[in-house]
Design a protein around this motif. Structure first.
Motif, mmCIF file in Angstrom:
data_model
loop_
_atom_site.group_PDB
_atom_site.id
_atom_site.type_symbol
_atom_site.label_atom_id
_atom_site.label_comp_id
_atom_site.label_asym_id
_atom_site.label_seq_id
_atom_site.Cartn_x
_atom_site.Cartn_y
_atom_site.Cartn_z
ATOM 1 N N ALA A 148 0.808 -1.214 0.000
ATOM 2 C CA ALA A 148 0.000 0.000 0.000
ATOM 3 C C ALA A 148 0.844 1.268 0.000
ATOM 4 C CB ALA A 148 -0.947 0.005 1.198
ATOM 5 N N GLU A 149 2.019 1.220 0.612
ATOM 6 C CA GLU A 149 2.868 2.407 0.631
ATOM 7 C C GLU A 149 3.331 2.779 -0.777
ATOM 8 O OE1 GLU A 149 4.432 5.753 1.544
ATOM 9 O OE2 GLU A 149 3.286 4.566 2.991
ATOM 10 N N GLU A 150 3.475 1.772 -1.635
ATOM 11 C CA GLU A 150 3.817 2.056 -3.027
ATOM 12 C C GLU A 150 2.708 2.866 -3.695
ATOM 13 O OE1 GLU A 150 5.589 -1.408 -5.237
ATOM 14 O OE2 GLU A 150 5.155 -2.419 -3.345
ATOM 15 N N PHE A 151 1.474 2.521 -3.369
ATOM 16 C CA PHE A 151 0.351 3.283 -3.923
ATOM 17 C C PHE A 151 0.398 4.723 -3.434
ATOM 18 C CE2 PHE A 151 -3.971 4.949 -3.699
ATOM 19 C CZ PHE A 151 -4.379 4.783 -5.007
ATOM 20 N N ARG A 152 0.606 4.924 -2.156
ATOM 21 C CA ARG A 152 0.635 6.284 -1.612
ATOM 22 C C ARG A 152 1.779 7.095 -2.211
ATOM 23 N NH1 ARG A 152 0.368 3.311 3.522
ATOM 24 N NH2 ARG A 152 -1.830 2.899 3.995
ATOM 25 N N ALA A 153 2.930 6.449 -2.393
ATOM 26 C CA ALA A 153 4.073 7.145 -2.975
ATOM 27 C C ALA A 153 3.823 7.532 -4.426
ATOM 28 C CB ALA A 153 5.314 6.256 -2.876
ATOM 29 N N ASN A 154 2.919 6.805 -5.077
ATOM 30 C CA ASN A 154 2.617 7.052 -6.487
ATOM 31 C C ASN A 154 1.718 8.270 -6.695
ATOM 32 O OD1 ASN A 154 0.476 5.609 -8.926
ATOM 33 N ND2 ASN A 154 2.564 6.242 -9.362
ATOM 34 N N ILE A 155 1.049 8.719 -5.651
ATOM 35 C CA ILE A 155 0.076 9.800 -5.817
ATOM 36 C C ILE A 155 0.739 11.080 -6.325
ATOM 37 C CG2 ILE A 155 -1.511 11.325 -4.587
ATOM 38 C CD1 ILE A 155 -2.295 8.927 -2.850
ATOM 39 N N GLU A 156 1.880 11.441 -5.776
ATOM 40 C CA GLU A 156 2.523 12.686 -6.189
ATOM 41 C C GLU A 156 2.984 12.641 -7.650
ATOM 42 O OE1 GLU A 156 3.212 16.430 -6.295
ATOM 43 O OE2 GLU A 156 2.324 15.481 -4.528
ATOM 44 N N PRO A 157 3.632 11.558 -8.133
ATOM 45 C CA PRO A 157 3.936 11.494 -9.563
ATOM 46 C C PRO A 157 2.693 11.566 -10.460
ATOM 47 C CG PRO A 157 5.269 9.907 -8.379
ATOM 48 C CD PRO A 157 4.278 10.461 -7.392
ATOM 49 N N VAL A 158 1.603 10.943 -10.021
ATOM 50 C CA VAL A 158 0.356 11.043 -10.785
ATOM 51 C C VAL A 158 -0.089 12.491 -10.882
ATOM 52 C CG1 VAL A 158 -2.124 10.508 -10.720
ATOM 53 C CG2 VAL A 158 -0.451 8.690 -10.380
ATOM 54 N N LEU A 159 -0.030 13.202 -9.764
ATOM 55 C CA LEU A 159 -0.424 14.616 -9.767
ATOM 56 C C LEU A 159 0.484 15.445 -10.660
ATOM 57 C CD1 LEU A 159 -1.309 15.237 -6.016
ATOM 58 C CD2 LEU A 159 -2.888 15.253 -7.952
ATOM 59 N N LYS A 160 1.770 15.131 -10.676
ATOM 60 C CA LYS A 160 2.687 15.886 -11.531
ATOM 61 C C LYS A 160 2.314 15.720 -12.998
ATOM 62 C CE LYS A 160 7.506 16.769 -12.592
ATOM 63 N NZ LYS A 160 8.934 16.564 -12.237
ATOM 64 N N ILE A 161 2.022 14.490 -13.401
ATOM 65 C CA ILE A 161 1.602 14.253 -14.786
ATOM 66 C C ILE A 161 0.272 14.942 -15.058
ATOM 67 C CG2 ILE A 161 0.869 12.473 -16.421
ATOM 68 C CD1 ILE A 161 2.880 10.583 -14.998
ATOM 69 N N ALA A 162 -0.623 14.881 -14.102
ATOM 70 C CA ALA A 162 -1.937 15.504 -14.278
ATOM 71 C C ALA A 162 -1.804 17.005 -14.502
ATOM 72 C CB ALA A 162 -2.805 15.227 -13.060
ATOM 73 N N ARG A 163 -0.980 17.642 -13.707
ATOM 74 C CA ARG A 163 -0.820 19.097 -13.833
ATOM 75 C C ARG A 163 -0.168 19.473 -15.156
ATOM 76 N NH1 ARG A 163 0.723 18.602 -7.985
ATOM 77 N NH2 ARG A 163 -1.046 19.432 -6.782
ATOM 78 N N ALA A 164 0.700 18.611 -15.658
ATOM 79 C CA ALA A 164 1.394 18.905 -16.908
ATOM 80 C C ALA A 164 0.536 18.639 -18.132
ATOM 81 C CB ALA A 164 2.682 18.079 -16.993
ATOM 82 N N THR A 165 -0.456 17.773 -18.012
ATOM 83 C CA THR A 165 -1.234 17.349 -19.175
ATOM 84 C C THR A 165 -2.692 17.777 -19.152
ATOM 85 O OG1 THR A 165 -1.823 15.236 -18.136
ATOM 86 C CG2 THR A 165 0.221 15.297 -19.448
ATOM 87 N N GLY A 166 -3.201 18.127 -17.984
ATOM 88 C CA GLY A 166 -4.626 18.420 -17.867
ATOM 89 C C GLY A 166 -5.484 17.190 -17.695
ATOM 90 N N CYS A 167 -4.873 16.028 -17.492
ATOM 91 C CA CYS A 167 -5.639 14.799 -17.266
ATOM 92 C C CYS A 167 -6.350 14.876 -15.918
ATOM 93 C CB CYS A 167 -4.700 13.600 -17.296
ATOM 94 S SG CYS A 167 -5.505 12.002 -17.055
ATOM 95 N N THR A 168 -7.594 14.396 -15.873
ATOM 96 C CA THR A 168 -8.365 14.474 -14.629
ATOM 97 C C THR A 168 -9.020 13.147 -14.233
ATOM 98 O OG1 THR A 168 -10.327 15.240 -15.834
ATOM 99 C CG2 THR A 168 -8.875 16.928 -14.893
ATOM 100 N N ALA A 169 -8.719 12.044 -14.924
ATOM 101 C CA ALA A 169 -9.340 10.749 -14.612
ATOM 102 C C ALA A 169 -8.249 9.726 -14.344
ATOM 103 C CB ALA A 169 -10.229 10.285 -15.763
ATOM 104 N N PHE A 170 -8.358 9.038 -13.180
ATOM 105 C CA PHE A 170 -7.265 8.179 -12.728
ATOM 106 C C PHE A 170 -7.815 6.857 -12.198
ATOM 107 C CE2 PHE A 170 -6.506 12.667 -12.090
ATOM 108 C CZ PHE A 170 -5.422 12.872 -12.930
#
Length: 261
Positions: free
Chosen positions: A85-107
């Protein structure tokens, strides 16, 4: 309908960085991906290369999976697994970085297989906790977390729409939605027409492949066009993910080019 190409199951003969251009060359303007890196925390340069490939091709990222473990090895998410589960939590910030750079809003947050020796109820409590954490994080960008029933893996506990909706209700966040993959639902014996009638307006996303075979629409027996039309009539106004395995050299021959962009 507006379509988005899942470039993690399609165009796999190409390197990841070349797939957005292949999507554009096929006449589409949108793409979605499973988690495109081998680890939950890729380097900044890896993220930049992925984002730049989308920008260079003029392709909008419409959907992205959270890190889901070793998918080819049979893993289907880590968020409900105590040791992962900690791997999932650590993944949230990279997901947000990609989201902010691309405008993606569905995960898409794949729930994770049951683990031998672990209490299923405890896994569900952890899964709900991590779904809430992900939902609260992507709320910063008006994002939605998607929860998907999946077929083909006995250990994956969410097999029907009702299974996923039960977890969504427990999580209690407005921005956690059902991902209605018509192929997976049909393969698991769910009543897809009923799911559409009862929940289409609340779908977070739709994905399609025909059944049996998980190939292009028209290669199996599912009334995909009917289900899509009815979903739209009942209020679904999102894109439709093309998440199927190509059975022909041209994986998009079934869809007229003027209907792709």
């Amino acid at each position: 309908m507006n379509y988005t190409v899942n470039a993690s199951i399609l165009l796999t003969d190409l390197p990841l960085k070349d797939r957005p251009q292949a999507v554009a060359d096929a006449g589409f303007t949108r793409a979605e991906f499973w988690w495109p890196f081998p680890t939950p925390t890729p380097s900044n340069s890896e993220i930049d290369e992925f984002v730049n490939s989308l920008e260079a091709a003029g392709v909008q990222l419409t959907g992205l999976n959270f890190y889901a473990g070793d998918m080819p090895g049979g893993e289907r998410g880590v968020l409900s697994q105590p040791a992962r589960a900690e791997e999932f939590r650590a993944n949230i910030e990279p997901v947000l970085k990609i989201a902010r750079a691309t405008g993606c809003t569905a995960f898409n947050a794949l729930y994770g297989n049951r683990v031998d020796g672990e209490n299923p109820a405890a896994q569900d409590r952890l899964g709900v906790e991590n779904l809430r954490q992900a939902a609260d994080a992507v709320a910063q960008i008006d994002g939605v977390v998607l929860l998907e029933p999946v077929s083909g893996t006995d250990a994956y506990p969410l097999k029907t729409a009702a299974d996923a909706l039960s977890i969504i209700e427990k999580a209690g966040r407005d921005n956690i939605r059902l991902l209605a993959d018509f192929y997976h639902l049909a393969a698991n014996g769910d009543d897809v027409a009923k799911v559409v009638e009862e929940h289409a307006a609340d779908f977070g996303h739709i994905q399609i492949a025909d059944h049996p075979g998980r190939n292009e629409p028209g290669t199996g027996k599912l009334p995909l066009e009917k289900w899509l039309e009815r979903s739209a009539e009942l209020g679904y106004d999102g894109v439709v993910g093309l998440e199927y395995k190509a059975s022909h050299n041209d994986p998009f021959a079934w869809l007229p080019r003027e209907s792709r962009a």
